[in-house]
Design an enzyme around this catalytic site. Sequence first.
Site, PDB file in Angstrom:
ATOM      1  N   LYS A  86     -23.100   1.934   6.943  1.00 16.19           N
ATOM      2  CA  LYS A  86     -24.040   1.429   5.934  1.00 16.19           C
ATOM      3  C   LYS A  86     -23.358   0.317   5.143  1.00 16.19           C
ATOM      4  O   LYS A  86     -22.518   0.569   4.276  1.00 16.19           O
ATOM      5  CB  LYS A  86     -24.500   2.530   4.974  1.00 16.19           C
TER       6      LYS A  86
ATOM      7  N   GLY B 166     -15.640   1.057  -2.226  1.00 12.13           N
ATOM      8  CA  GLY B 166     -16.543   0.667  -3.307  1.00 12.13           C
ATOM      9  C   GLY B 166     -15.953   1.074  -4.641  1.00 12.13           C
ATOM     10  O   GLY B 166     -14.737   1.243  -4.781  1.00 12.13           O
ATOM     11  N   SER B 167     -16.824   1.271  -5.605  1.00 13.34           N
ATOM     12  CA  SER B 167     -16.349   1.526  -6.971  1.00 13.34           C
ATOM     13  C   SER B 167     -15.832   2.962  -7.114  1.00 13.34           C
ATOM     14  O   SER B 167     -16.229   3.860  -6.366  1.00 13.34           O
ATOM     15  CB  SER B 167     -17.494   1.303  -7.952  1.00 13.34           C
ATOM     16  N   THR B 168     -15.004   3.165  -8.107  1.00 18.59           N
ATOM     17  CA  THR B 168     -14.456   4.494  -8.363  1.00 18.59           C
ATOM     18  C   THR B 168     -15.571   5.468  -8.746  1.00 18.59           C
ATOM     19  O   THR B 168     -15.568   6.630  -8.316  1.00 18.59           O
ATOM     20  CB  THR B 168     -13.376   4.401  -9.456  1.00 18.59           C
TER      21      THR B 168
ATOM     22  N   GLY C  19     -17.298   6.459  -5.612  1.00 16.94           N
ATOM     23  CA  GLY C  19     -16.336   7.206  -4.791  1.00 16.94           C
ATOM     24  C   GLY C  19     -16.212   8.651  -5.250  1.00 16.94           C
ATOM     25  O   GLY C  19     -16.170   9.577  -4.433  1.00 16.94           O
TER      26      GLY C  19
ATOM     27  N   GLU D 289     -11.509   4.074  -0.654  1.00 17.64           N
ATOM     28  CA  GLU D 289     -10.853   2.823  -1.071  1.00 17.64           C
ATOM     29  C   GLU D 289     -11.623   2.314  -2.278  1.00 17.64           C
ATOM     30  O   GLU D 289     -12.729   1.793  -2.137  1.00 17.64           O
ATOM     31  CB  GLU D 289     -10.919   1.791   0.055  1.00 17.64           C
TER      32      GLU D 289
ATOM     33  N   CYS E  77     -10.759  -6.240  -4.635  1.00 15.21           N
ATOM     34  CA  CYS E  77     -10.372  -4.951  -5.229  1.00 15.21           C
ATOM     35  C   CYS E  77      -8.951  -4.990  -5.757  1.00 15.21           C
ATOM     36  O   CYS E  77      -8.640  -4.353  -6.753  1.00 15.21           O
ATOM     37  CB  CYS E  77     -10.518  -3.854  -4.192  1.00 15.21           C
TER      38      CYS E  77
ATOM     39  N   GLU F  72     -11.818  -2.517 -14.728  1.00 11.85           N
ATOM     40  CA  GLU F  72     -11.983  -3.486 -13.649  1.00 11.85           C
ATOM     41  C   GLU F  72     -13.167  -4.398 -13.982  1.00 11.85           C
ATOM     42  O   GLU F  72     -14.289  -3.912 -14.123  1.00 11.85           O
ATOM     43  CB  GLU F  72     -12.246  -2.759 -12.331  1.00 11.85           C
TER      44      GLU F  72
HETATM   45  P1  NAD Z   1     -20.465   0.252  -5.312  1.00 14.10           P
HETATM   46  O1  NAD Z   1     -19.628   1.476  -5.456  1.00 14.10           O
HETATM   47  O2  NAD Z   1     -21.544   0.007  -6.270  1.00 14.10           O
HETATM   48  O3  NAD Z   1     -21.167   0.258  -3.867  1.00 14.10           O
HETATM   49  C1  NAD Z   1     -20.412   0.397  -2.689  1.00 14.10           C
HETATM   50  C2  NAD Z   1     -21.293   0.956  -1.593  1.00 14.10           C
HETATM   51  O4  NAD Z   1     -21.683   2.292  -1.947  1.00 14.10           O
HETATM   52  C3  NAD Z   1     -22.586   0.183  -1.356  1.00 14.10           C
HETATM   53  O5  NAD Z   1     -22.836   0.137   0.029  1.00 14.10           O
HETATM   54  C4  NAD Z   1     -23.623   1.044  -2.060  1.00 14.10           C
HETATM   55  O6  NAD Z   1     -24.916   0.914  -1.524  1.00 14.10           O
HETATM   56  C5  NAD Z   1     -23.082   2.434  -1.804  1.00 14.10           C
HETATM   57  N1  NAD Z   1     -23.520   3.469  -2.736  1.00 14.10           N
HETATM   58  C6  NAD Z   1     -23.874   3.330  -4.033  1.00 14.10           C
HETATM   59  N2  NAD Z   1     -24.223   4.532  -4.549  1.00 14.10           N
HETATM   60  C7  NAD Z   1     -24.073   5.452  -3.556  1.00 14.10           C
HETATM   61  C8  NAD Z   1     -24.264   6.856  -3.465  1.00 14.10           C
HETATM   62  N3  NAD Z   1     -24.685   7.579  -4.509  1.00 14.10           N
HETATM   63  N4  NAD Z   1     -24.007   7.473  -2.286  1.00 14.10           N
HETATM   64  C9  NAD Z   1     -23.564   6.760  -1.234  1.00 14.10           C
HETATM   65  N5  NAD Z   1     -23.376   5.424  -1.253  1.00 14.10           N
HETATM   66  C10 NAD Z   1     -23.619   4.783  -2.405  1.00 14.10           C
HETATM   67  O7  NAD Z   1     -19.426  -0.965  -5.230  1.00 14.10           O
HETATM   68  P2  NAD Z   1     -19.746  -2.526  -5.125  1.00 14.10           P
HETATM   69  O8  NAD Z   1     -20.256  -2.985  -6.446  1.00 14.10           O
HETATM   70  O9  NAD Z   1     -20.541  -2.789  -3.901  1.00 14.10           O
HETATM   71  O10 NAD Z   1     -18.274  -3.118  -4.867  1.00 14.10           O
HETATM   72  C11 NAD Z   1     -17.349  -3.370  -5.858  1.00 14.10           C
HETATM   73  C12 NAD Z   1     -16.337  -2.242  -5.944  1.00 14.10           C
HETATM   74  O11 NAD Z   1     -15.729  -2.018  -4.666  1.00 14.10           O
HETATM   75  C13 NAD Z   1     -15.187  -2.584  -6.879  1.00 14.10           C
HETATM   76  O12 NAD Z   1     -14.888  -1.462  -7.676  1.00 14.10           O
HETATM   77  C14 NAD Z   1     -14.030  -2.878  -5.921  1.00 14.10           C
HETATM   78  O13 NAD Z   1     -12.763  -2.691  -6.482  1.00 14.10           O
HETATM   79  C15 NAD Z   1     -14.307  -1.935  -4.812  1.00 14.10           C
HETATM   80  N6  NAD Z   1     -13.627  -2.351  -3.569  1.00 14.10           N
HETATM   81  C16 NAD Z   1     -12.515  -1.646  -3.160  1.00 14.10           C
HETATM   82  C17 NAD Z   1     -11.813  -2.043  -2.015  1.00 14.10           C
HETATM   83  C18 NAD Z   1     -10.583  -1.285  -1.544  1.00 14.10           C
HETATM   84  O14 NAD Z   1     -10.166  -1.483  -0.396  1.00 14.10           O
HETATM   85  N7  NAD Z   1      -9.983  -0.460  -2.364  1.00 14.10           N
HETATM   86  C19 NAD Z   1     -12.255  -3.153  -1.280  1.00 14.10           C
HETATM   87  C20 NAD Z   1     -13.392  -3.833  -1.719  1.00 14.10           C
HETATM   88  C21 NAD Z   1     -14.077  -3.430  -2.879  1.00 14.10           C
END
Ligand code: NAD
Length: 498
Positions: free
Chosen positions: A195, A248-250, A253, A270, A304, A401
């Site tokens: 996804k 994605g975001s903490t 996660g 991650e 990130c 962040e």
């Molecule tokens: P986000 O957490 O909002 O979304 C990430 C993904 O999760 C998206 O595909 C979103 O649709 C999905 N998602 C959202 N809510 C969900 C739920 N309840 N259940 C399952 N999936 C869900 O993050 P973002 O705004 O897309 O990205 C930015 C964040 O990603 C920043 O915090 C950044 O640091 C982090 N990031 C980390 C790394 C790493 O390798 N550590 C790499 C890239 C980005």
Amino acid sequence: MSTTTPARDLAPVVASRLAAEPHLFIDGERREARSGRTRPVLDPGTGEPIATTACAGAADVDDAVAAAARAFDPASEWRRMTPLERGRVLTRIGEAIYARADSFAELEVLDAGKVRGAARAIDVEFAARTFLYYGGWPSKIQGTTVPVSHPGIHVRTEREPVGVAGAITAWNFPLLLCAWKMAPALAAGCPVVFKPSEETPLSALWLAELAVEAGLPPGVLNVVPGYGDEAGQALVAHAGVRKLSFTGSTAVGRRIARDASDLLKRVTLELGGKSANIIFGDADLDAAVAGSAGGIFWHSGQTCSAPSRLFVQRDIHDEVVDKLLAEAAALSIGHGLDAGVDFGPLVNERQVERVRGYVDRAATDGAKVHQAGELPTGGGFFYPPTVIAGATDDMECAREEIFGPVVVVLPFDDAEEAARRANASDYGLAAGLWTGSVATEHAMTRALRAGTVYVNGWGLTDPAAPFGGFAQSGYGRDLGPDSLDGYLETKSVWTFHG
Ligand code: NAD
């Protein structure tokens, strides 16, 4: 159906991807979402719609997991492939990316607001390399013979794929993160339901089609673009998914870790970061400032591991702030397809407002905000490169962040203090230091609590080098052999010889 076509000349294949009917990719074919639901895809450089994507719901995720489960049947074409054949398919996917590198770069610029040169040199290059690297692995995944203390009994371990893997990713590196998740899963033998972020679905959908052309059997790789609280949650909750890899975001996660624990799924996270970058007085100052500016301003700070907390030894603090501002002022800001542009937009209007909020509150808290560069007029989600001085470690701008082109510069006096303050963060994704002293390097790399530590450089990754975080930056690792472990079960086989 596609909506507005951008005014720029596009590669025909990119134009045709943008004009495609909204679709998911399940069981080797394009499909509409069962609900018929769609969403516009915006070009962050103009703010205009450039395509329309399908939005998967729970029923589509069910279909995708069912297709993946069929592909995992012991009698399936995928399970009967030899390790060398599986490796060749992965290698061919990497070569397919290289063969279309410029077009993939163009698509990433339009979908994620990247800059063409960096998209080609980093996103596309390292996505291709990730498939080539993991293409070498299937024939090297092996068990061991175990020296048990039972006469007449032989024990060996075998390593088996865990089953269907789900992957959910952020919008900042659409193609690259897709490769980071798909390639190790496939190398281990796991079918994947992927996804992508709802913001940036285009490159994953293209890659899945190319993977089938490269010889991946239908159903092994399924792509279900959609919203996190629908498609994402359905994937997390699905009983047919044994492993989840999330970037994605903490905040999201944490929720995924909670939800996935009901079914005891394996989870790799991650997550976010607030990475500390430390410049010592004995560093090569020009290199340190150029590297630090490159680290925070690259992809407009939407990385990130962005070095967003810059600790500078007190006697060079003011000089570093001036030099950083000069680096910022030299950036050419604009649409990532335009010649000479090296600083693009943020992903959407919401992200611009979020970054603006952080910077405005930093000023209200008493920090000094410096901004440079000229923003283009006429649309797009732009925010200028920003240097914040005079802040303290406890201010919001130095703790949270921001995920934008904003660096907070903080003076320090000695190495012990720098390490202590660098580590005083909820996160632990990356850290870095710039110094001419080997002793400082050794002491600091031992002291810093982060998944990646850079010395006299910033930001490189490689498919062979594990990547991931400490503490609230997540657990498990992408890349390297470590990532494979997350997709493999270990089975101990006992043979009794009578
Ligand atoms: P986000 O957490 O909002 O979304 C990430 C993904 O999760 C998206 O595909 C979103 O649709 C999905 N998602 C959202 N809510 C969900 C739920 N309840 N259940 C399952 N999936 C869900 O993050 P973002 O705004 O897309 O990205 C930015 C964040 O990603 C920043 O915090 C950044 O640091 C982090 N990031 C980390 C790394 C790493 O390798 N550590 C790499 C890239 C980005």
